[in-house]
Enzyme design. Structure first.
Site, PDB file in Angstrom:
ATOM      1  CB  THR A 321     -61.924  59.917 -21.578  1.00 16.67           C
ATOM      2  OG1 THR A 321     -62.643  61.157 -21.507  1.00 16.67           O
ATOM      3  CG2 THR A 321     -61.481  59.536 -20.182  1.00 16.67           C
ATOM      4  CG  HIS A 373     -59.524  45.824  -7.561  1.00 22.48           C
ATOM      5  ND1 HIS A 373     -58.444  45.018  -7.864  1.00 22.48           N
ATOM      6  CD2 HIS A 373     -59.166  46.498  -6.426  1.00 22.48           C
ATOM      7  CE1 HIS A 373     -57.487  45.180  -6.965  1.00 22.48           C
ATOM      8  NE2 HIS A 373     -57.903  46.079  -6.074  1.00 22.48           N
TER       9      HIS A 373
END
Length: 400
Positions: A321, A373
């Site tokens: 993006t 994560h």
């Protein structure tokens, strides 16, 4: 013979859509394959064509209604002669409002229409600030508060109007139903936040070498390939190389399994007036710089025209993006779940940096990697960004 107009298949896992607008009214003549109605599905708009020529005899679902795939939208009386399409520019009936007043020509919400009728407002004298120039309650209120020589109602009251009071906050609000696209974006972003253990790490890139290489070859590139050489092809190529070296970033979690993607389908976020969409560059590692630029340019045009298909928007393995095109200096993008990483690019801006013990002005760009994560360790995230930085600061390495 009557022909049914039904909601077509809209793509994998898409089961419903919302009626955006009808291009014809009941009783009007239609031609085969002429667009009749526009549907808003998840992230795409679909035009449903007429199955036959004739007259649109009935409409079964009005704008704003949510319909399932296969639902009946209306009926066409095949071969029948219908009326000519109505025109918004046609003068209203003389018995209602003298031409060329706009009162009968505009589509007003119930609340606005009530206010117009109660205050006998000539809508031709009011400038609309809503979508497509429509009047809002705020427009009518502002018109009523103008001096008498500016605001001219159709009928002048016999008694002086009472002193205008400040409108309440509610009177100055306009409530608009969220589009299906905006609802889908909201749901998916919230799902990503609720599911993934998201974290963002940052780095910065000295764009000197990439800008110099682009400036050196941009004219020759455009002359040869018929498309401008932008920065996105450099970004995509550097990203793919970093993904190859850190494969955990190009993966996803499926239950208790890790699915490593041995392909590079790169989603490129594109902003439109209806919201953000992410068309996918399939097998982007097989595309040349020119192929990437041409595909992205085509995606941008189709996104603005509302012509992207569901296939264009699915199957991505990683997303880029670029908020820098809008002036963003730094951000923490949200991953495009179930992907586990998204690369955020930002505005290139001249800044003082230390080079070999000296302060120099360099074109610098912050980059951000948001990642899940659960799948990606901090070390892997940092190494990915470092590799991306190295490639962008030595773009010739990508060609070797």
């Amino acid at each position: 013979m009557a022909k049914e107009i039904r909601v077509p298949a809209l793509g994998e896992s898409v089961t419903e859509a919302t009626i955006a607008k009808w291009f014809k009214k009941a009783g009007e003549a239609v031609k085969a394959d002429e667009p009749l109605v526009e549907l808003e599905a998840d992230k795409v708009t679909v035009e449903v064509p007429a199955p036959a020529s004739g007259k649109l005899s009935s409409i079964s679902a009005e704008p704003g209604v949510t319909v399932n795939v296969g639902a009946l939208l209306g009926m066409i009386e095949e071969g029948a002669a219908g009326s000519a399409p109505s025109k918004l520019a046609e003068a209203p009936k003389k018995a209602e409002v003298p031409a060329p007043a706009k009162a009968a020509e505009q589509t007003l919400s119930p609340a606005v229409r009530k206010m117009v009728e109660e205050n006998k407002v000539d809508t031709a004298a009011v400038s609309g600030t809503g979508k497509d120039g429509r009047l809002t309650k705020g427009d009518v209120i502002a018109h009523l508060e103008k001096p008498a020589d500016e605001a001219k109602p159709l009928v002048i009251p016999a008694a002086p109007a009472p002193a205008a009071r400040a409108p309440s906050d509610g009177a100055r609000e306009e409530r608009v139903k969220m589009s299906r696209l905006r609802l889908t974006i909201a749901r998916r972003l919230k799902d990503a936040q609720n599911t993934a253990a998201m974290l963002t790490t940052f780095n910065e890139v000295d764009m000197t070498a990439t800008m110099a290489l682009r400036n050196q070859y941009k004219d020759l590139f455009e002359k040869k390939h018929g498309v401008k050489l932008g920065f996105m092809s450099f970004f995509v190529k550097a990203c793919i190389q970093a993904l190859k070296e850190i494969p955990a970033v190009n993966a996803e979690i499926d239950g208790d399994d890790i699915v490593y993607k041995n392909f590079y389908n790169i989603g490129v976020a594109v902003g439109t007036d209806k919201g953000l969409v992410v068309p996918v560059l399939r097998d982007a590692d097989m595309l040349s710089f020119a192929g990437i630029e041409k595909t992205i340019a085509e995606f941008g045009k189709r996104a603005r025209d509302g012509k992207l298909s569901m296939d264009d928007l699915t199957g991505g393995s990683f997303t880029i993006t670029n908020g820098g095109v809008f002036g963003s200096l730094l951000s923490t993008p949200i991953i495009n779940y179930p992907q586990v990483g998204i690369l955020g690019l930002h505005k290139t801006q001249d800044r003082p940096v230390a080079i070999d013990g000296k302060v120099e002005i360099r074109p610098m760009m912050y980059v951000a990697l948001s990642y899940d994560h659960r799948m990606i360790d901090g070390q892997q995230a940092v190494l990915f960004l470092v590799r991306f930085k190295e490639l962008m600061e030595d773009p010739a390495a990508m060609l070797l």
